[in-house]
Design a protein around this motif. Sequence first.
Motif, short mmCIF file in Angstrom:
data_model
loop_
_atom_site.label_atom_id
_atom_site.label_comp_id
_atom_site.label_asym_id
_atom_site.label_seq_id
_atom_site.Cartn_x
_atom_site.Cartn_y
_atom_site.Cartn_z
N LEU A 207 6.27 -0.30 14.39
CA LEU A 207 6.65 0.93 13.69
C LEU A 207 8.16 1.07 13.60
O LEU A 207 8.68 1.52 12.57
CB LEU A 207 6.02 2.15 14.37
N ARG A 208 8.87 0.68 14.64
CA ARG A 208 10.34 0.73 14.60
C ARG A 208 10.89 -0.21 13.53
O ARG A 208 11.94 0.05 12.94
CB ARG A 208 10.93 0.36 15.97
N ALA A 209 10.17 -1.29 13.27
CA ALA A 209 10.59 -2.26 12.25
C ALA A 209 10.22 -1.81 10.83
O ALA A 209 10.48 -2.54 9.88
CB ALA A 209 9.97 -3.62 12.54
N GLY A 210 9.65 -0.62 10.71
CA GLY A 210 9.35 -0.07 9.39
C GLY A 210 8.02 -0.48 8.81
O GLY A 210 7.79 -0.34 7.61
N TRP A 211 7.11 -0.98 9.67
CA TRP A 211 5.78 -1.34 9.18
C TRP A 211 5.00 -0.06 8.87
O TRP A 211 5.31 1.02 9.37
CB TRP A 211 5.04 -2.17 10.21
N GLN A 212 3.97 -0.18 8.05
CA GLN A 212 3.23 0.99 7.59
C GLN A 212 2.49 1.69 8.74
O GLN A 212 2.21 1.09 9.78
CB GLN A 212 2.26 0.60 6.49
N PRO A 213 2.18 2.98 8.56
CA PRO A 213 1.57 3.78 9.63
C PRO A 213 0.29 3.21 10.21
O PRO A 213 -0.05 3.48 11.36
CB PRO A 213 1.32 5.13 8.97
N LEU A 214 -0.47 2.44 9.41
CA LEU A 214 -1.71 1.85 9.90
C LEU A 214 -1.51 1.13 11.23
O LEU A 214 -2.39 1.15 12.10
CB LEU A 214 -2.25 0.87 8.86
N PHE A 215 -0.35 0.49 11.40
CA PHE A 215 -0.11 -0.32 12.59
C PHE A 215 0.15 0.53 13.83
O PHE A 215 0.22 0.00 14.94
CB PHE A 215 1.04 -1.30 12.35
N GLY A 216 0.28 1.83 13.65
CA GLY A 216 0.34 2.72 14.81
C GLY A 216 -1.07 3.11 15.21
O GLY A 216 -1.47 4.26 15.09
N TYR A 217 -1.82 2.14 15.69
CA TYR A 217 -3.26 2.35 15.89
C TYR A 217 -3.56 3.56 16.77
O TYR A 217 -4.54 4.28 16.54
CB TYR A 217 -3.90 1.09 16.48
N SER A 218 -2.73 3.82 17.78
CA SER A 218 -2.99 4.95 18.66
C SER A 218 -2.19 6.20 18.30
O SER A 218 -2.50 7.29 18.78
CB SER A 218 -2.72 4.58 20.12
N SER A 219 -1.17 6.06 17.45
CA SER A 219 -0.41 7.24 17.02
C SER A 219 -0.96 7.82 15.72
O SER A 219 -0.72 8.99 15.41
CB SER A 219 1.08 6.89 16.86
N TYR B 155 0.84 -1.21 0.00
CA TYR B 155 0.00 0.00 0.00
C TYR B 155 0.87 1.26 0.00
O TYR B 155 0.62 2.21 -0.73
CB TYR B 155 -0.93 0.00 1.22
N ILE B 156 1.92 1.25 0.82
CA ILE B 156 2.85 2.37 0.86
C ILE B 156 3.79 2.35 -0.33
O ILE B 156 4.01 3.35 -1.01
CB ILE B 156 3.67 2.35 2.17
N ASN B 157 4.36 1.18 -0.62
CA ASN B 157 5.41 1.08 -1.63
C ASN B 157 4.91 1.33 -3.05
O ASN B 157 5.72 1.58 -3.95
CB ASN B 157 6.09 -0.28 -1.54
N SER B 158 3.60 1.26 -3.27
CA SER B 158 3.04 1.54 -4.60
C SER B 158 2.55 2.98 -4.72
O SER B 158 1.95 3.35 -5.73
CB SER B 158 1.90 0.58 -4.92
N SER B 159 2.83 3.81 -3.73
CA SER B 159 2.42 5.21 -3.78
C SER B 159 3.12 5.94 -4.92
O SER B 159 4.24 5.59 -5.31
CB SER B 159 2.76 5.91 -2.46
N ILE B 160 2.48 6.96 -5.45
CA ILE B 160 3.08 7.78 -6.50
C ILE B 160 4.05 8.76 -5.85
O ILE B 160 3.69 9.49 -4.92
CB ILE B 160 1.99 8.52 -7.29
N THR B 161 5.28 8.80 -6.33
CA THR B 161 6.31 9.65 -5.72
C THR B 161 6.86 10.71 -6.66
O THR B 161 7.64 11.57 -6.22
CB THR B 161 7.47 8.79 -5.21
N GLU B 162 6.49 10.66 -7.94
CA GLU B 162 7.00 11.62 -8.92
C GLU B 162 5.88 12.53 -9.40
O GLU B 162 4.77 12.08 -9.69
CB GLU B 162 7.63 10.89 -10.11
N VAL B 163 6.16 13.82 -9.52
CA VAL B 163 5.12 14.78 -9.83
C VAL B 163 4.52 14.57 -11.21
O VAL B 163 3.32 14.78 -11.41
CB VAL B 163 5.65 16.23 -9.66
N ASP B 164 5.31 14.14 -12.19
CA ASP B 164 4.76 13.93 -13.53
C ASP B 164 3.74 12.78 -13.52
O ASP B 164 2.71 12.85 -14.19
CB ASP B 164 5.87 13.65 -14.54
N ALA B 165 4.05 11.73 -12.77
CA ALA B 165 3.10 10.62 -12.66
C ALA B 165 1.84 11.07 -11.92
O ALA B 165 0.72 10.64 -12.24
CB ALA B 165 3.74 9.45 -11.93
#
Length: 303
Positions: free
Chosen positions: A150-162, A60-70
């Motif tokens: 979260l320290r292990a680099g999991w996506q923000p969803l897993f920070g349920y309270s943050s 879900y995170i890794n397929s995000s669009i990161t370039e402005v032209d895209a």
Amino acid sequence: MSGGGRLPDFLIIGAARSGTTALYSQMRQAPDIFMPALKEPNFFSYEGEALTCQGPGAEYINSSITEVDAYRALFAKAPGGAICGEASPLYLYAPRAPERILHHVPKVRMIVVLRNPIEQAFSHFLYATRHRIESETDFLRVLDQEEARLRAGWQPLFGYSSFPRYGEQLARYFRLFPRESFLIRRYEAFRNTPDAVLRDALAFVGANPDFQPVQTEGVNAGGTPRNRAFQDFLMRPNPITGAIGLVVPRETRWKIRDWLAGFNTRRGLEMPDAARAILIERLRDDIGRLSDILGEDFSDWLM
């Protein structure tokens, strides 16, 4: 800025699990609005970054669009004169999103729907469970594992309270944008009077507020699977779903998947009292900050 083409006139920036998918589905039906079929491109969350998110659901995170032209290409089919927008609830959470939005679209209008963060956290857990992203079935246990994940680099969803710290998040935006750049509504208002909130949103972005969409009931609902193996088959890549993906468009495929998953989902689960107490303790300070920022009493969220 690079390249030509459109950029959005408005953004639905959050919060996650607060009706943003339903609002997106309704607004994009309006004839004077263009919203791309791709919901949650997450461009302003991760512009220019190399994405190496770990853990379940990392794509879900890794397929995000990161370039402005895209990103501009998402709006290439917008008719002349259309009001362009997109919905990425991660923008409210992402620390660098406000500065990137200011850089690219400083006059953009932003829509925010806020849900009781304690309820939002549990809803996020049910959503992740339904989609087989979350392997744990004990909400108390995942709250205990939150920081390590979260320290292990999991996506923000897993920070349920943050994840739902709206006071902290809106403060970042209000340092850069005037208050009139935002339309802020409570999730309860959208749930109870959806027509009124939709009308406000359409008027806010300059569209015809009298437009009546086909309503979208229960879009993006959460819950726990009755049969976990069947849910795995629907939600996780496998040779059969991969073959289907070669001939069926992604948006159609996801609609069928979610329709089938709905029949396999048990709803109406209650949050454990002990988990509610933990969330109240973790989020009390931020709810107070939100009350101060917006000049509105949110203490009912702590009851």
